[in-house]
Write a protein that holds these residues in place. Structure first.
Motif, short mmCIF file in Angstrom:
data_model
loop_
_atom_site.label_atom_id
_atom_site.label_comp_id
_atom_site.label_asym_id
_atom_site.label_seq_id
_atom_site.Cartn_x
_atom_site.Cartn_y
_atom_site.Cartn_z
N ASP A 1 0.84 -1.18 0.00
CA ASP A 1 0.00 0.00 0.00
C ASP A 1 0.88 1.25 0.00
O ASP A 1 2.10 1.18 0.15
CB ASP A 1 -0.97 -0.01 1.18
N ASP A 2 0.26 2.39 -0.18
CA ASP A 2 1.03 3.63 -0.32
C ASP A 2 1.87 3.92 0.92
O ASP A 2 3.00 4.40 0.82
CB ASP A 2 0.08 4.80 -0.60
N ALA A 3 1.32 3.62 2.09
CA ALA A 3 2.05 3.91 3.33
C ALA A 3 3.31 3.06 3.44
O ALA A 3 4.39 3.56 3.80
CB ALA A 3 1.14 3.67 4.53
N LEU A 4 3.20 1.77 3.12
CA LEU A 4 4.38 0.90 3.19
C LEU A 4 5.38 1.26 2.11
O LEU A 4 6.60 1.30 2.37
CB LEU A 4 3.97 -0.57 3.07
N VAL B 1 1.25 -4.14 6.65
CA VAL B 1 0.94 -5.47 6.13
C VAL B 1 1.10 -5.45 4.61
O VAL B 1 0.64 -4.51 3.94
CB VAL B 1 -0.50 -5.90 6.49
N ALA B 2 1.78 -6.47 4.08
CA ALA B 2 1.92 -6.63 2.64
C ALA B 2 1.36 -8.00 2.26
O ALA B 2 1.69 -9.01 2.91
CB ALA B 2 3.38 -6.52 2.22
N ARG B 3 0.52 -8.04 1.24
CA ARG B 3 -0.05 -9.31 0.76
C ARG B 3 0.49 -9.58 -0.64
O ARG B 3 0.26 -8.80 -1.57
CB ARG B 3 -1.58 -9.24 0.72
N ASP C 1 3.44 -9.31 7.93
CA ASP C 1 2.98 -8.34 8.94
C ASP C 1 4.19 -7.89 9.73
O ASP C 1 4.84 -8.70 10.40
CB ASP C 1 1.95 -9.02 9.86
N LEU C 2 4.53 -6.61 9.65
CA LEU C 2 5.73 -6.13 10.32
C LEU C 2 5.42 -4.98 11.26
O LEU C 2 4.68 -4.06 10.90
CB LEU C 2 6.78 -5.70 9.30
#
Length: 415
Positions: free
Chosen positions: A4-7, A41-43, A55-56
């Motif tokens: 996502d943009d935040a990550l 979270v990255a999927r 999930d970090l």
């Protein structure tokens, strides 16, 4: 969208990778006043209901990897990494490479090598039969693209750190088949780095069936991309043969033209050939299009790995500090780490301490330092001895090989 943009924005900040990789020199991002510590979270979607979920929580130095798959009511943790009770040994290197390739085919926005490999390589490890010549270029490309300009003419610092932490060759690690046919990993012996994995043969916590289905689905995706009938066109085969040679990366433009002329349209593989973000991206694409075994072309294009023949030693330094200035152990650890890093030989950090009760309070009596020395043990120990002697601490300090009991390394005064 896996990131996502935040990550994605956080990954572009200078402190992200040191914090994410638990670098001893990383800044402290813990905020004691925050109700919720920073987490992301990255999927990584593979299609068909399969995904790897990362999930970090940076401030807590905790990273969890879970598997989502058909038949699982919710993602199931397959491994985690932290600074305490970690179980990061989830998959063999070829499995991670396969999954990154297949996810890239499914999601054109996620190029390989790139963020998925850089984020998930902490959960992959090397065992007997893994060829560094076929591994190093991909890991190095991933970190190089995430942190451009940090290579210094050799392998990325993150690549070398990953190798030091995840090279389990020669440590008695073996892959076995369970009674149900699923692959499990075990370790016989205690020489070298220990194995910490939920994927043990008798484990009841690892989703063996779902993991095997994930890998099978990834192989199906790769096979489908390589099975297009246009790839059998004579001009395409000739172009692929030229690209499969050691200098094949010099012939990518004619291959792109031949694929376009034949009507091949897979957007990810066409882009990887025509406009690769790195030579390694074009390499795995040519492997796939040619039907070559996974990883076979990488050594031809990149040659011997700079890490071939590399060695590393983990040592434990007990440093008495009673009567010493406050933070004496941290000062020595900092000097050791700076000197070892400047020499390209490793690093040091405080790993723990010991206190004893005196009267109504406690007195700090010793620090325990963790040292990593690379490639030249004798020179590294000489550096350690020199710094300890400069502080008058070599006579009381004890240096041992980690995990080797009472085997003491002498701290002789340098000439």
């Amino acid at each position: 969208m896996p990131l996502d943009d935040a990550l994605a924005a956080r990954m572009a900040e200078p402190d992200f990778w040191p914090v994410y990789l638990f670098d001893g020199d990383a800044p402290d991002v813990y905020d004691e006043d925050a109700e919720d510590q920073e987490s992301h979270v990255a999927r990584f979607q593979l299609g068909g209901g399969f995904a790897l979920v990362l999930d970090l929580t940076l401030a807590l130095e905790y990273v969890d990897l879970a598997l989502a798959a058909p038949g699982l009511p919710q993602p199931v943790t397959v491994g985690w990494d932290d600074q305490a009770h970690f179980h990061p040994h989830v998959m063999a290197w070829p499995e991670l490479d396969l999954l990154c390739r297949a996810v890239s085919l499914h999601d054109p926005e996620l190029r390989h090598p790139g963020p998925m490999l850089a984020l998930l390589c902490r959960f992959a490890f090397l065992t007997e039969g893994d060829d560094l010549d076929g591994v190093t270029p991909l890991v190095d490309a991933a970190f190089g693209l995430m942190r451009p300009g940090d290579g210094g003419g050799g392998v990325q610092a993150e690549t070398r750190d990953w190798f030091d932490l995840r090279d389990l060759r020669g440590t008695g690690v073996v892959w076995t088949s369970r009674a149900d046919g699923h692959r499990a990993v075990d370790q016989h012996g205690d020489d070298g780095l220990p194995l910490y994995s939920l994927r043990a043969p008798d484990s009841e916590d690892f989703p063996f069936g779902a993991w095997s289905a994930l890998l099978a689905h990834a192989r199906e995706r790769m096979g489908a991309a390589a099975g297009d009938r246009t790839l059998r066109a004579p001009a395409v085969r000739q172009a692929l043969d030229r690209c499969s040679a050691p200098d094949g990366y010099e012939h990518l433009a004619p291959l792109a033209d031949a694929l376009a002329e034949a009507g091949y349209t897979h957007p990810v593989l066409m882009r990887a050939v025509a406009q690769p973000s790195h030579r390694a991206e074009a390499c795995w694409a040519v492997e796939t299009l040619s039907g070559l075994p996974q990883g076979e072309l990488v050594p031809r294009w990149f040659g011997p790995s700079p890490l071939s023949g590399s060695e590393s030693w983990r040592l434990s330094l007990t440093l008495p500090v009673a009567g010493r200035p406050w933070r004496f152990g941290q000062q020595v650890a900092g000097e050791l780490s700076t000197a070892l890093q400047d020499a390209g030989l490793g690093r040091a950090e405080v790993g723990g301490s010991m206190s004893r009760q005196e009267g109504d309070g406690y007195v700090h009596v010793e620090d325990h330092l963790d040292l990593l020395i690379r490639d030249d043990l004798a020179v590294g120990v000489t550096i350690v001895a020199r710094i300890l002697h400069s502080h008058g601490a070599a006579e009381t300090a004890i240096l041992r090989h980690a995990g080797k009991g009472d085997e003491v390394v002498p701290l002789r005064r340098p000439n």
